[in-house]
Design an enzyme around this catalytic site. Sequence first.
Site, PDB file in Angstrom:
ATOM      1  N   ASP A   1       0.969  -1.237  -0.001  1.00 14.62           N
ATOM      2  CA  ASP A   1       0.170   0.081  -0.148  1.00 14.62           C
ATOM      3  C   ASP A   1       0.758   0.998   0.107  1.00 14.62           C
ATOM      4  O   ASP A   1       1.962   1.401   0.839  1.00 14.62           O
ATOM      5  CB  ASP A   1      -0.971   0.110   1.296  1.00 14.62           C
ATOM      6  CG  ASP A   1      -2.049   1.007   1.076  1.00 14.62           C
ATOM      7  OD1 ASP A   1      -3.271   0.783   1.192  1.00 14.62           O
ATOM      8  OD2 ASP A   1      -1.929   2.123   1.030  1.00 14.62           O
TER       9      ASP A   1
ATOM     10  N   HIS B   1     -10.288  -4.893  -3.728  1.00 11.76           N
ATOM     11  CA  HIS B   1      -8.997  -5.211  -3.053  1.00 11.76           C
ATOM     12  C   HIS B   1      -9.194  -5.824  -1.597  1.00 11.76           C
ATOM     13  O   HIS B   1     -10.174  -5.376  -1.112  1.00 11.76           O
ATOM     14  CB  HIS B   1      -7.945  -4.227  -3.069  1.00 11.76           C
ATOM     15  CG  HIS B   1      -8.371  -2.928  -2.636  1.00 11.76           C
ATOM     16  ND1 HIS B   1      -9.345  -2.155  -3.532  1.00 11.76           N
ATOM     17  CD2 HIS B   1      -8.210  -2.086  -1.589  1.00 11.76           C
ATOM     18  CE1 HIS B   1      -9.264  -0.989  -2.771  1.00 11.76           C
ATOM     19  NE2 HIS B   1      -9.001  -0.945  -1.498  1.00 11.76           N
TER      20      HIS B   1
HETATM   21  P1  AMP Z   1      -9.842   1.648   0.023  1.00 14.38           P
HETATM   22  O1  AMP Z   1     -10.394   2.659   0.745  1.00 14.38           O
HETATM   23  O2  AMP Z   1     -10.211   0.062   0.654  1.00 14.38           O
HETATM   24  O3  AMP Z   1     -10.553   1.893  -1.541  1.00 14.38           O
HETATM   25  O4  AMP Z   1      -8.199   1.465  -0.079  1.00 14.38           O
HETATM   26  C1  AMP Z   1      -7.584   2.066  -0.949  1.00 14.38           C
HETATM   27  C2  AMP Z   1      -6.235   1.812  -0.653  1.00 14.38           C
HETATM   28  O5  AMP Z   1      -5.415   2.038  -1.689  1.00 14.38           O
HETATM   29  C3  AMP Z   1      -5.364   2.799   0.244  1.00 14.38           C
HETATM   30  O6  AMP Z   1      -4.914   2.364   1.506  1.00 14.38           O
HETATM   31  C4  AMP Z   1      -4.503   3.638  -0.526  1.00 14.38           C
HETATM   32  O7  AMP Z   1      -3.313   4.077   0.459  1.00 14.38           O
HETATM   33  C5  AMP Z   1      -4.133   2.731  -1.522  1.00 14.38           C
HETATM   34  N1  AMP Z   1      -3.386   3.100  -2.883  1.00 14.38           N
HETATM   35  C6  AMP Z   1      -3.900   4.186  -3.420  1.00 14.38           C
HETATM   36  N2  AMP Z   1      -3.302   4.312  -4.660  1.00 14.38           N
HETATM   37  C7  AMP Z   1      -2.227   3.549  -4.836  1.00 14.38           C
HETATM   38  C8  AMP Z   1      -1.055   3.077  -5.491  1.00 14.38           C
HETATM   39  N3  AMP Z   1      -0.937   3.659  -6.422  1.00 14.38           N
HETATM   40  N4  AMP Z   1      -0.502   2.212  -4.889  1.00 14.38           N
HETATM   41  C9  AMP Z   1      -0.496   1.388  -3.698  1.00 14.38           C
HETATM   42  N5  AMP Z   1      -1.698   1.695  -2.794  1.00 14.38           N
HETATM   43  C10 AMP Z   1      -2.415   2.597  -3.417  1.00 14.38           C
END
Ligand code: AMP
Length: 159
Positions: free
Chosen positions: A35, A104
Amino acid sequence: MGTSNTKHCIFCEIVHGAGEASICFEDARAMAFMDIQPVNPGHVLIVPREHHDSLNEVPEDLALHLFHVALKLGPVVRRVARSSDLNLVVNSGEAAGQNVFHYHVHLIPRRLGDGFDIPLPFAGSPMPDRTLLDAMAARIISELRDPVRRVTRDTVAVA
Ligand code: AMP
Ligand code: ZN
């Protein structure tokens, strides 16, 4: 393949090698990467290669596969992150706090006092009377038993 991949999707970019990511696991159907804003070091996201917006759209065998990957990665991440505890988190849908609409699973190593919280039981909720809990359980049982009214995973009508 997959569902609703009409918009730009950062996780599809990562899956297709067009986005930067620190990948820690790959197989034919899934990937896991770090993440970008981890709750704690070792916070991993497990994603299907195929785009599906949320849990509602993910085929059951794929959802189970992602859980299987989480079970495989869990002990390794705990060891690497030097953390005995973890949360497996799925935010499915906007009201549930989903921000990236490519399904995810979060695997989050936890430490005492890390400040992260999924506050359950929720302090804002009273404990309902047992009759209300029984009534809700009975409704679910009856829906499960009724082959006509039974809704499929992606046709849930919101009352
Ligand atoms: P959610 O709120 O469950 O949709 O979580 C989305 C997660 O994706 C968050 O913890 C973000 O920090 C993570 N995230 C967003 N963009 C990226 C990226 N490019 N690479 C890795 N993690 C990401
Ligand atoms: Zn996607």
